[in-house]
Design a protein around this motif. Structure first.
Motif, short mmCIF file in Angstrom:
data_model
loop_
_atom_site.label_atom_id
_atom_site.label_comp_id
_atom_site.label_asym_id
_atom_site.label_seq_id
_atom_site.Cartn_x
_atom_site.Cartn_y
_atom_site.Cartn_z
N PHE A 69 8.44 -43.50 79.86
CA PHE A 69 9.59 -42.75 80.33
C PHE A 69 9.83 -42.92 81.83
O PHE A 69 10.90 -42.58 82.33
N SER A 70 8.84 -43.43 82.53
CA SER A 70 9.04 -43.73 83.95
C SER A 70 9.92 -44.96 84.14
O SER A 70 10.33 -45.27 85.26
N LEU A 71 10.24 -45.67 83.03
CA LEU A 71 11.11 -46.83 83.07
C LEU A 71 12.52 -46.53 82.57
O LEU A 71 13.44 -47.31 82.81
N VAL A 72 12.70 -45.44 81.86
CA VAL A 72 14.00 -45.15 81.23
C VAL A 72 15.00 -44.68 82.29
O VAL A 72 14.75 -43.67 82.97
N PRO A 73 16.13 -45.36 82.43
CA PRO A 73 17.14 -44.91 83.40
C PRO A 73 17.77 -43.60 82.95
O PRO A 73 18.23 -43.49 81.82
N ALA A 74 17.78 -42.61 83.82
CA ALA A 74 18.35 -41.31 83.46
C ALA A 74 19.87 -41.36 83.41
O ALA A 74 20.49 -40.68 82.59
N ASP A 75 20.48 -42.18 84.26
CA ASP A 75 21.93 -42.23 84.34
C ASP A 75 22.54 -42.74 83.03
O ASP A 75 22.16 -43.82 82.54
N GLU A 76 23.43 -41.95 82.44
CA GLU A 76 24.13 -42.30 81.22
C GLU A 76 23.21 -42.45 80.01
O GLU A 76 23.61 -42.99 78.98
N CYS A 77 21.98 -41.95 80.08
CA CYS A 77 21.10 -41.96 78.91
C CYS A 77 21.50 -40.80 78.01
O CYS A 77 21.50 -39.64 78.42
N ILE A 78 21.87 -41.11 76.76
CA ILE A 78 22.34 -40.08 75.84
C ILE A 78 21.33 -39.76 74.74
O ILE A 78 21.53 -38.83 73.97
#
Length: 381
Positions: free
Chosen positions: A42-51
């Protein structure tokens, strides 16, 4: 998180096949030392526009057991968001026929879904050992057209490799020690690198999402997180995150979890008010209610011996402490999807016809400023 056409699903299957080959080989070669590492994907998952995010600590556990379930044949084409359909349906066959004896033991897999939500707007993350890059590169090369060398591009000092797929599409790949990331879209891989380099851009630092991450899970879990309340009618608040933990046995699928909300939000109060305005519905193969007296009466009636049906058993087995209940034959849902749109998450509503052989039982509970849900799909045949 909307699903597209079956034609687009073909593209999804291609990328999963590709990703699976990469991921399985990496997992098969994990050393004892590597297994001890717990790299947080989860330290790799982009928060922006993640649905949404799909997560499992051992996806192979579900593969091995799914074919034994009574409803496995009917759900073989379930178009769950993005990669889930192939993971449950095609991965086991692929590992048997293509993987040449690779170990079936797998570690954590994460799939993130990004706006606008098409099958292309996804990223797959595998945890892997440190010494597999050359072997994985060779595997990618074998799947590419003959004499093709992957195109290497630089972004913030990191290498992104672009490989062709057999359907004239391309796959972008980024890896470092401990993880391997793939996506149809290079821009999403660039966002992954941004999250890697700038911690504040990673989903793990989303204050609300981190609440869901604090909840301890049992081993062999499969969870979908959606940036939405568990039921659309509750609130249009994109700051919420809801979890759906999947549990399956021979005749039942359970989806359980909580909805997490910002501390500054008066969400629970708003939701409680909306529950008061839900009309009671009691008709053939359908009950909807948020009135405790009515819910109790429906359950009492369902318990009568001369009214024993599977639908009534589903009603009778519900909790009398819940704040809301919905019990519906999924045939009725598939015939009138707009009617049920306020009450069902998108991945269930959009696949209602696939679940025509199930009865859905749903309850919501509001306790101590906490919203919990349970959805039970009971197989009719």
């Amino acid at each position: 998180m909307r699903l597209r056409t079956v034609a687009k699903l073909g593209m999804v299957l291609s990328v999963v096949l590709f990703c699976t080959a990469v991921g399985l080989y990496g997992f098969a070669k994990l050393s004892t030392t590597d297994k001890g590492k717990d790299f947080n994907l989860f330290s790799l998952v982009p928060a922006d526009e993640c649905i949404g995010v799909l997560e499992s600590d051992n996806i192979n556990y579900f593969l091995n057991g799914f074919s034994e379930l009574n409803y496995s044949e009917e759900l073989g084409n379930f178009q769950f968001p993005g990669l889930f359909n192939y993971v449950l349906g095609g991965l086991n066959e692929y590992t048997t026929n293509k993987a040449h004896g690779l170990s079936s033991k797998m570690s954590r897999v994460v799939v993130s879904f990004h706006a606008p939500g098409s099958p292309r707007d996804q990223v797959v993350y595998f945890r892997m050992g440190d010494s597999d890059e050359k072997t994985l590169g060779d595997m990618l090369q074998e799947r590419a057209p003959k004499d093709f060398s992957p195109k290497k591009e630089k972004y913030r000092g990191k290498n992104i490799y672009v490989y062709p797929l057999s359907n004239d599409d391309f796959l972008a790949v980024y890896s470092e020690a401990g993880f391997y990331v793939v996506s149809y879209q290079k821009r999403l891989i660039e966002q992954v690198i941004d999250a890697r380099e700038d911690e504040e851009k990673a989903l793990i630092n989303d204050v609300v999402f981190s609440k869901a991450m604090q909840k301890k899970k049992s081993h062999n879990f499969l969870t979908l997180y959606g940036r939405t309340p568990s039921m659309p009618f509750l609130q249009d608040n994109k700051g919420c995150w809801s979890e759906f933990d999947f549990h399956m046995n021979s005749d039942v699928v359970y989806l359980t979890g909580d909805t997490y909300m910002p501390d500054t939000c008066s969400c629970i109060t708003q939701m409680a008010e909306k529950l008061k305005n839900i009309p009671d519905v009691c008709e053939d193969s359908l009950i909807i209610s948020a009135d405790k007296e009515s819910m109790s009466a429906y359950m009492d009636e369902a318990c009568e011996r001369n009214r024993r049906t599977l639908f009534n058993e589903c009603v009778a087995n519900l909790s009398r402490e819940a704040a809301f209940m919905l019990v519906a034959d999924m045939n009725k849902v598939s015939e009138e999807p707009k009617r049920f749109a306020p009450y069902l998450p998108g991945f269930l509503l959009e696949n209602a016809a696939m679940f025509h052989s199930f009865i859905l039982s749903t309850q919501l509970s509001l306790v101590n400023d906490k919203l919990s849900h349970i959805m039970v799909l009971t197989y009719k045949d």
